[in-house]
Write an enzyme that holds these catalytic residues in place. Structure first.
Site, PDB file in Angstrom:
ATOM      1  N   GLN A   9       6.337  -6.777  -0.455  1.00 21.78           N
ATOM      2  CA  GLN A   9       6.198  -7.319  -1.812  1.00 21.78           C
ATOM      3  C   GLN A   9       7.509  -7.238  -2.603  1.00 21.78           C
ATOM      4  O   GLN A   9       7.945  -8.224  -3.191  1.00 21.78           O
ATOM      5  CB  GLN A   9       5.095  -6.559  -2.576  1.00 21.78           C
ATOM      6  CG  GLN A   9       4.776  -7.188  -3.926  1.00 21.78           C
ATOM      7  CD  GLN A   9       4.087  -6.243  -4.903  1.00 21.78           C
ATOM      8  OE1 GLN A   9       4.017  -5.033  -4.691  1.00 21.78           O
ATOM      9  NE2 GLN A   9       3.599  -6.792  -5.988  1.00 21.78           N
TER      10      GLN A   9
ATOM     11  N   ARG B 214       7.981  -7.067  10.505  1.00 22.20           N
ATOM     12  CA  ARG B 214       7.379  -8.412  10.498  1.00 22.20           C
ATOM     13  C   ARG B 214       8.432  -9.451  10.187  1.00 22.20           C
ATOM     14  O   ARG B 214       9.299  -9.225   9.322  1.00 22.20           O
ATOM     15  CB  ARG B 214       6.352  -8.539   9.354  1.00 22.20           C
ATOM     16  CG  ARG B 214       5.125  -7.708   9.478  1.00 22.20           C
ATOM     17  CD  ARG B 214       4.200  -7.977   8.284  1.00 22.20           C
ATOM     18  NE  ARG B 214       4.677  -7.315   7.062  1.00 22.20           N
ATOM     19  CZ  ARG B 214       4.427  -7.740   5.837  1.00 22.20           C
ATOM     20  NH1 ARG B 214       3.755  -8.848   5.629  1.00 22.20           N
ATOM     21  NH2 ARG B 214       4.862  -7.071   4.788  1.00 22.20           N
TER      22      ARG B 214
ATOM     23  N   TYR C  65       0.124   9.118   0.296  1.00 19.16           N
ATOM     24  CA  TYR C  65       1.275   8.342  -0.182  1.00 19.16           C
ATOM     25  C   TYR C  65       1.978   9.088  -1.320  1.00 19.16           C
ATOM     26  O   TYR C  65       3.207   9.241  -1.313  1.00 19.16           O
ATOM     27  CB  TYR C  65       0.753   6.984  -0.657  1.00 19.16           C
ATOM     28  CG  TYR C  65       1.713   6.107  -1.389  1.00 19.16           C
ATOM     29  CD1 TYR C  65       2.856   5.602  -0.782  1.00 19.16           C
ATOM     30  CD2 TYR C  65       1.463   5.733  -2.721  1.00 19.16           C
ATOM     31  CE1 TYR C  65       3.723   4.757  -1.471  1.00 19.16           C
ATOM     32  CE2 TYR C  65       2.315   4.886  -3.407  1.00 19.16           C
ATOM     33  CZ  TYR C  65       3.441   4.399  -2.783  1.00 19.16           C
ATOM     34  OH  TYR C  65       4.290   3.562  -3.464  1.00 19.16           O
TER      35      TYR C  65
HETATM   36  C1  AKB Z   1       0.088   1.473  -4.979  1.00 20.86           C
HETATM   37  O1  AKB Z   1      -0.824   1.017  -5.702  1.00 20.86           O
HETATM   38  O2  AKB Z   1      -0.105   2.241  -4.036  1.00 20.86           O
HETATM   39  C2  AKB Z   1       1.503   1.089  -5.317  1.00 20.86           C
HETATM   40  C3  AKB Z   1       2.166   2.106  -6.187  1.00 20.86           C
HETATM   41  C4  AKB Z   1       1.699   2.303  -7.568  1.00 20.86           C
HETATM   42  O3  AKB Z   1       3.070   2.778  -5.760  1.00 20.86           O
HETATM   43  N1  AKB Z   1       1.538  -0.202  -5.948  1.00 20.86           N
END
Ligand code: AKB
Length: 320
Positions: free
Chosen positions: A14, A38, A141
């Site tokens: 993105q 990709r 994350y």
């Molecule tokens: C997500 O939603 O995981 C990402 C971010 C806020 O880092 N767009």
């Protein structure tokens, strides 16, 4: 002045796809090398397939093109990460350390590494979240971003490695689609509005999150990277803010231009992720240190998104 040669990792994603275009305009197509696992949908200039987990392959590309700067954008995002926690952890951290290893080996002058509002957690102050605050993220994350931020600071302290970082809010743009994030709804909603289709939102109506328009996010990234090193006082990652809105707010903004637009709500596991994040961010350090100012508010973004997407759908040039 030495000619910069810029490597982008995650160039089909993105942010990466838009950043590749903008950096090519600034530095020249020949000086920007796009890489991803990709193939990009449309790309002019240098492109190499790269699995960033393969340190040897990464080093080979850096050597081949005489790379001087690296933008490392490849990551498994918040929602997808929760479906494969150990892989997300291994991917996000191993790719980070691979970039560091190669940067050290080839004396890379500057690295861009994105962090995120996901580095915060439910015990972080929710409104106007300060730069330095409690950070106990609840997604893999977010944990990987929070840890990597500390490593960025460590490599600066121990080796003067010039790694620069912002905590991106959710990013919204017409140029590319997000994948695997919790803020993705705010891009998908515009596509539905332009196609005159109803939108079912996976977050509740009043879930406010920090967001930013792609043009502002790209400009912030490049302004940070081009700022004099002595201005960069934060070596973890800078808070970056632009706007904050909920699904209901964005739907109302769209309805001003598309009165028939309809939205319904069907929250899923991403609701808990969104609730663990700040609703708004204090970015005064970025403003002070390198002059950050956003240009787009919600209605300005809506007007620009709808205009661009309408044109793209009419010409059938939307990439999925
Ligand atoms: C997500 O939603 O995981 C990402 C971010 C806020 O880092 N767009």
């Amino acid at each position: 002045m030495k000619q910069e040669k810029i490597l982008i990792i995650g160039a089909s994603g993105q942010i990466g796809s838009v950043l590749t275009h903008t950096l090519s305009d600034i530095y020249g197509e020949n000086n920007v090398i796009a890489t991803d696992i990709r193939q990009p949908t449309d790309h002019h200039g240098h492109f190499e397939i790269l699995d960033v987990l393969n340190t040897q392959a990464l080093g080979d590309i850096v050597a081949k093109y005489g790379i001087t700067q690296i933008y490392h954008l490849a990551a498994i995002l918040s929602a997808k990460g929760e479906t494969m926690p150990m892989f997300a952890w291994q991917f996000n951290m191993t790719s980070f350390f691979n970039v560091i290893d190669v940067a050290r080996q080839f004396k890379i002058s500057k690295i861009f590494f994105p962090s995120s509002i996901a580095a915060f957690g439910p015990s972080t102050p929710k409104y106007n979240t300060p730069q330095a605050t409690i950070m106990i993220p609840e997604t893999v994350y977010g944990i990987s971003k929070s840890c990597a931020e500390d490593w960025c600071n460590y490599f600066w302290l121990k080796e003067k490695m010039d790694i620069r970082s912002v905590r991106y809010p959710g990013i919204i743009g017409y140029q590319s689609l997000p994948g695997g994030g919790t803020t993705d709804y705010a891009v998908n909603i515009y596509h539905k509005a332009v196609k005159s289709e109803p939108f079912e939102c996976f977050l509740k109506a009043d879930t406010a999150l920090p967001m930013i328009y792609m043009d502002d996010a790209i400009r912030a990234t490049i302004e940070l990277m081009e700022a004099p090193a002595e201005n960069i006082k934060i070596r973890t990652s800078y808070n970056l803010a632009s706007m904050s809105f909920s699904p209901q707010d964005i739907a109302e903004s769209i309805k001003k231009q598309v009165p028939d637009f309809s939205i319904s709500y069907n929250p899923d596991f991403r609701q808990a992720i969104a609730e663990s994040w700040p609703a708004s961010i204090d970015d005064s350090e970025a403003r002070k240190d390198w002059g950050w100012r956003p240009n787009f508010d919600l209605d300005a973004m809506t007007a620009d998104m709808l205009a661009h997407l309408s044109e793209m759908y009419s010409k059938e040039i939307v990439h999925h």
